[in-house]
Design a protein around this motif. Structure first.
Motif, short mmCIF file in Angstrom:
data_model
loop_
_atom_site.label_atom_id
_atom_site.label_comp_id
_atom_site.label_asym_id
_atom_site.label_seq_id
_atom_site.Cartn_x
_atom_site.Cartn_y
_atom_site.Cartn_z
N VAL A 195 0.86 -1.24 0.15
CA VAL A 195 -0.04 0.41 -0.23
C VAL A 195 0.55 1.53 0.09
CG1 VAL A 195 -0.36 0.31 2.65
CG2 VAL A 195 -1.87 0.61 0.95
N LEU A 196 2.32 0.98 0.68
CA LEU A 196 2.96 1.94 0.39
C LEU A 196 3.24 2.72 -0.79
CD1 LEU A 196 5.13 0.99 3.49
CD2 LEU A 196 3.48 3.08 3.66
N GLY A 197 3.64 1.83 -1.80
CA GLY A 197 3.50 2.12 -3.34
C GLY A 197 2.09 2.94 -3.89
N VAL A 198 0.96 2.77 -3.76
CA VAL A 198 0.32 3.68 -3.72
C VAL A 198 0.67 4.91 -3.59
CG1 VAL A 198 -2.99 3.27 -3.55
CG2 VAL A 198 -1.80 1.54 -3.78
N ALA A 199 0.48 4.71 -1.97
CA ALA A 199 0.83 5.99 -1.16
C ALA A 199 1.83 6.90 -2.40
CB ALA A 199 1.15 6.62 0.30
N ALA A 200 2.78 6.23 -2.52
CA ALA A 200 4.34 6.95 -2.96
C ALA A 200 4.03 7.51 -4.30
CB ALA A 200 5.34 5.89 -3.17
N ALA A 201 3.27 6.76 -4.98
CA ALA A 201 2.55 7.29 -6.67
C ALA A 201 2.06 8.60 -6.67
CB ALA A 201 1.94 5.97 -7.36
N GLU A 202 0.47 7.94 -5.64
CA GLU A 202 0.04 9.55 -5.61
C GLU A 202 0.61 10.90 -4.30
OE1 GLU A 202 -4.74 10.28 -3.07
OE2 GLU A 202 -3.99 8.61 -3.50
N ALA A 203 1.84 10.33 -4.25
CA ALA A 203 2.53 11.61 -3.39
C ALA A 203 3.28 12.90 -4.33
CB ALA A 203 2.55 11.49 -2.36
N GLY A 204 3.48 11.71 -5.57
CA GLY A 204 4.32 11.78 -6.09
C GLY A 204 5.94 11.97 -5.82
N LEU A 205 6.11 10.87 -5.46
CA LEU A 205 8.09 10.73 -4.84
C LEU A 205 8.30 10.38 -6.45
CD1 LEU A 205 6.62 10.47 -2.28
CD2 LEU A 205 8.60 8.50 -1.62
N PRO A 206 9.77 10.67 -6.29
CA PRO A 206 10.40 10.53 -7.33
C PRO A 206 10.60 9.07 -7.62
CG PRO A 206 11.19 11.91 -6.43
CD PRO A 206 10.64 11.99 -5.66
N PRO A 207 10.46 8.50 -8.67
CA PRO A 207 10.89 6.94 -9.27
C PRO A 207 12.24 6.48 -8.39
CG PRO A 207 10.23 7.72 -11.11
CD PRO A 207 10.46 9.32 -10.33
N GLY A 208 12.24 5.20 -8.22
CA GLY A 208 13.36 4.22 -7.57
C GLY A 208 13.30 4.78 -6.66
N VAL A 209 12.59 5.81 -5.32
CA VAL A 209 13.02 6.33 -4.03
C VAL A 209 12.78 4.91 -3.24
CG1 VAL A 209 12.57 7.85 -2.48
CG2 VAL A 209 12.68 9.11 -5.24
N ILE A 210 11.46 4.79 -3.33
CA ILE A 210 10.98 3.80 -2.66
C ILE A 210 10.22 2.41 -3.41
CG2 ILE A 210 8.66 2.66 -1.30
CD1 ILE A 210 8.37 5.68 -0.22
#
Length: 487
Positions: A195-210
């Motif tokens: 689920v943290l991947g869902v949040a990372a994508a929605e928050a706009g974290l740069p690719p590869g950070v998580i």
């Protein structure tokens, strides 16, 4: 749906990708024993892709070169996304791990979200300025300053007992310090990782950070052994921690290991027995005893043992064990059938060692993986049930006559993670706490909540390094001294 119970891909390099072998794993609700969803089972090729993505993101991407202020905006947005989906997340946590809603709200959300944000604030004090060590030495105008650089690519390996909380408590400081991460959640609780991947994508974290890769021990071993990974942070058993340390030694990478515990609660002769019973009961039944910092050895003054046992047994026999979503429930399930069997085996070991089961001692005959709160008395401090981590709702009560003997019993352990003292004399309790070889001690139950600035550390088999607070944050940074001259 934000917090799904079924995923068909892993989160790697900012995208949802199909696993190489396309294998899946069922996710089981421990309160019912039924399958609630499926997740992909990661393998070597998937881990390789995740580490490669994290490496590129660190070496070539913007993350490590951003100012703390820029990273802070994205990280606060990330946890805000999670916060905005509390209801869905709460349902997933309870269904996957068996946690009671009160535990979800207090530990996973309250403390977990709080520590994530606190790590960001702490990082600001360490990264946005240099600490002067020496200025104007001798006849040369200049000095030396201390700064912290990110470690690089960090592997995070988390257990099943408090998944979202532990994921956030590792991600916060690792990311705030400028590292990129590969997270390998427990195969028993993968949903709270994905689920943290869902949040990372929605928050706009740069690719590869998580990057998030599911799987078993083989995936974890590969993550630790990979020379492209610069650091490992692991929470789990001491046996696995020892293996991880050996693997990490091959590439001389630093490790932070938060491992097991067999923590002692010392109940002095002057202790209010009712208060001691309350502390003792809550400490060994929280989340069905599945917590490394829980107090499962109750070292009680001999004059109080009978009254203490009567009170503890009464509390245990009044426990309401069942569906975590039932508001009347006070204790939920163990995580799996295997863990239920393990606890039963330890109770049998305790009886064979001469112990008396004062109450409990048996699995609950119903769907799911429940076990009755169990109190064992009469074994020696050297007995296996008094020395080994059971990870279930089992308390061992040991008697003592003097404060020196109590401290000796408490310290007679290869673990040293937490501890407690109950006494009407707070000064004497403080003296005893200072003599206990353990990372933390709570006197008379301590405060109402864990202090975000207090590190968790361990003696002996309880681990290496620190988690939480400034000490835990700086584990994810490499100190660098920069000497300079003016003119």
């Amino acid at each position: 749906m934000f917090a799904s119970t079924t995923y068909d891909r892993l989160f790697i390099d900012g995208k949802w990708v199909t696993t190489h072998d396309q294998r899946t794993t069922a996710v089981t609700n421990p309160a019912t024993g039924t399958t609630i969803g499926t997740v992909p089972e990661g393998g070597a090729a998937d881990l390789d892709a995740a580490v490669d993505a994290a490496r590129r993101a660190y070496d070539d991407g913007p993350w490590s070169r951003m100012s703390l202020r820029e990273r802070s905006v994205l990280l606060h947005r990330f946890v805000d996304v999670l916060d905005s989906h509390r209801s869905e997340l709460a349902s997933t946590i309870t269904a996957e791990s068996g946690a009671l809603p009160t535990l979800v709200a207090g530990t996973h959300f309250g403390i977990g979200f709080g520590r994530f944000r606190h790590a960001i604030d702490l990082a600001g004090s360490q990264l946005d300025s240099a600490t002067p060590l020496r200025m104007g030495a001798g006849s040369v105008m200049g000095g030396t300053a201390l700064v912290y650089q990110p470690r690089g690519v960090v592997g995070l390996i988390t257990p099943f007992n408090f998944p979202l909380y532990l994921n956030l408590c590792k991600l916060g400081p690792a990311l705030a310090m400028g590292n990129t991460v590969v997270l390998k959640p427990s195969p028993l609780t993968p949903l709270e990782g994905l689920v943290l991947g869902v949040a990372a994508a929605e928050a706009g974290l740069p690719p590869g950070v998580i990057n998030i890769v599911t799987g078993g021990g083989d995936v974890g071993e590969s993550l630790v052994a990979d020379p492209r990974v610069d650091m490992i942070s692991f929470t789990g058993s001491d046996r696995t921690g020892s293996h991880i340390m050996a693997l990490a030694a091959r590439s001389l990478k630093p490790v932070v290991l938060e491992l097991g515990g067999k923590s002692a609660l010392i109940v002095r002769e002057d202790a209010p027995v009712r208060q001691a019973v309350d502390i003792a009961y809550n400490s060994f039944t929280l989340h069905s005893g599945q917590g490394c910092v829980l107090l499962t050895r109750h070292v009680v003054h001999r004059s109080l043992v009978d009254e203490f046992l009567d009170g503890l047994a009464a509390r245990a026999e009044n426990a309401v064990i069942g569906d975590p979503l039932d508001p009347e429930t006070t204790m939920g399930p163990l995580i799996s059938r295997e863990q239920q069997q393990r606890v039963a085996e330890y109770v049998a070991i305790g009886e064979n060692e001469g112990g008396k089961v004062v109450t409990g001692g048996r699995p609950i005959d119903r769907d799911g993986f429940f076990f009755s709160p169990t109190v064992i008395h009469g074994v020696t401090p050297k007995a296996r049930v008094a020395q080994e981590e059971i990870f279930g709702p089992v308390a061992v009560v040991l008697a003592f006559d003097t404060d020196d003997e109590a401290v000796s019993i408490a310290n007679d352990s290869r673990f040293g993670l937490s501890g407690g003292v109950v006494s009407a004399d707070t000064g004497k309790a403080w003296e005893i706490a200072r003599r206990m070889k353990t990372g933390s001690v709570r006197i008379n139950g301590g405060g109402t909540a864990l202090d975000a600035d207090a590190p968790i550390t361990g003696y002996g088999a309880s681990g290496i390094g620190a988690e939480h607070g400034l000490a835990g944050l700086l584990e994810f940074g490499q100190p660098q001294a920069i000497a300079f001259r003016v003119g």
